[in-house]
Design a protein around this motif. Sequence first.
Motif, PDB file in Angstrom:
ATOM      1  N   LEU A   1      37.359 -49.580 -37.477  1.00 17.85           N
ATOM      2  CA  LEU A   1      37.568 -50.041 -36.109  1.00 17.85           C
ATOM      3  C   LEU A   1      37.668 -48.814 -35.218  1.00 17.85           C
ATOM      4  O   LEU A   1      38.423 -47.876 -35.518  1.00 17.85           O
TER       5      LEU A   1
ATOM      6  N   PRO B   1      29.846 -56.892 -32.537  1.00 15.64           N
ATOM      7  CA  PRO B   1      30.771 -55.923 -33.123  1.00 15.64           C
ATOM      8  C   PRO B   1      31.840 -55.429 -32.143  1.00 15.64           C
ATOM      9  O   PRO B   1      32.851 -54.890 -32.556  1.00 15.64           O
TER      10      PRO B   1
ATOM     11  N   GLN C   1      40.885 -47.738 -40.449  1.00 19.32           N
ATOM     12  CA  GLN C   1      40.110 -48.427 -41.489  1.00 19.32           C
ATOM     13  C   GLN C   1      40.969 -49.472 -42.173  1.00 19.32           C
ATOM     14  O   GLN C   1      42.171 -49.274 -42.351  1.00 19.32           O
TER      15      GLN C   1
ATOM     16  N   VAL D   1      29.383 -54.855 -37.286  1.00 14.64           N
ATOM     17  CA  VAL D   1      29.775 -56.136 -37.876  1.00 14.64           C
ATOM     18  C   VAL D   1      29.579 -57.222 -36.818  1.00 14.64           C
ATOM     19  O   VAL D   1      30.164 -57.153 -35.739  1.00 14.64           O
TER      20      VAL D   1
ATOM     21  N   TYR E   1      36.284 -51.760 -43.532  1.00 13.29           N
ATOM     22  CA  TYR E   1      35.862 -51.872 -42.133  1.00 13.29           C
ATOM     23  C   TYR E   1      36.415 -50.691 -41.344  1.00 13.29           C
ATOM     24  O   TYR E   1      37.536 -50.230 -41.607  1.00 13.29           O
TER      25      TYR E   1
ATOM     26  N   THR F   1      36.564 -62.187 -41.560  1.00 16.56           N
ATOM     27  CA  THR F   1      35.175 -62.228 -42.012  1.00 16.56           C
ATOM     28  C   THR F   1      35.144 -62.922 -43.363  1.00 16.56           C
ATOM     29  O   THR F   1      36.039 -62.722 -44.190  1.00 16.56           O
TER      30      THR F   1
ATOM     31  N   VAL G   1      33.863 -52.970 -34.368  1.00 20.98           N
ATOM     32  CA  VAL G   1      34.032 -53.127 -35.816  1.00 20.98           C
ATOM     33  C   VAL G   1      32.715 -52.801 -36.515  1.00 20.98           C
ATOM     34  O   VAL G   1      31.659 -53.309 -36.137  1.00 20.98           O
ATOM     35  N   SER G   2      32.792 -51.941 -37.535  1.00 23.19           N
ATOM     36  CA  SER G   2      31.608 -51.607 -38.334  1.00 23.19           C
ATOM     37  C   SER G   2      32.004 -51.564 -39.807  1.00 23.19           C
ATOM     38  O   SER G   2      33.181 -51.495 -40.159  1.00 23.19           O
ATOM     39  N   LYS G   3      30.977 -51.621 -40.649  1.00 24.60           N
ATOM     40  CA  LYS G   3      31.188 -51.512 -42.093  1.00 24.60           C
ATOM     41  C   LYS G   3      29.939 -50.888 -42.692  1.00 24.60           C
ATOM     42  O   LYS G   3      28.821 -51.298 -42.359  1.00 24.60           O
TER      43      LYS G   3
ATOM     44  N   HIS H   1      41.820 -59.768 -42.067  1.00 26.19           N
ATOM     45  CA  HIS H   1      42.055 -58.331 -42.189  1.00 26.19           C
ATOM     46  C   HIS H   1      43.013 -57.909 -41.078  1.00 26.19           C
ATOM     47  O   HIS H   1      42.902 -58.384 -39.944  1.00 26.19           O
TER      48      HIS H   1
END
Length: 134
Positions: free
Chosen positions: A34, A98, A28, A59, A32, A120, A52-54, A125
Amino acid sequence: MPLVLSQQLAVAGDSSTTPLPPASTTTQVDGYILTLAGEVMAGAAHTLTVTVSKDGSPVTDLQPYLDTYAHLSAFHEGDLALAHLHPMGATSGAGGGPTLSFEAMLPKAGSWRLFVQFQTAGVLHTAAVTLPVS
């Protein structure tokens, strides 16, 4: 086929290192998450994917950073061998993700510390995760 060049360097100073964190398939950074998938074996090219998610959602607004949606730098535990990878496929403006696929060809077995950089909303990041390579 990726091209891998290597050359050992001698650098003055303390060469002590600390043990890497345990291997994981997730990490993390800045909210985010990963997730890594794929088995990487030393000396052979294998696909490593990073998703990648959030907040539980994929994402899809990754922005190009230095002409690609991500940069993955990997350092081998012990001798600090380095690999630098870019995702496969074309970069065409904001809207990457993503899932990012990398052709990972790491020369040695053991633990590798991966640093994945992605951008982003104009913010860069950097996520870190340990990957075992057989």
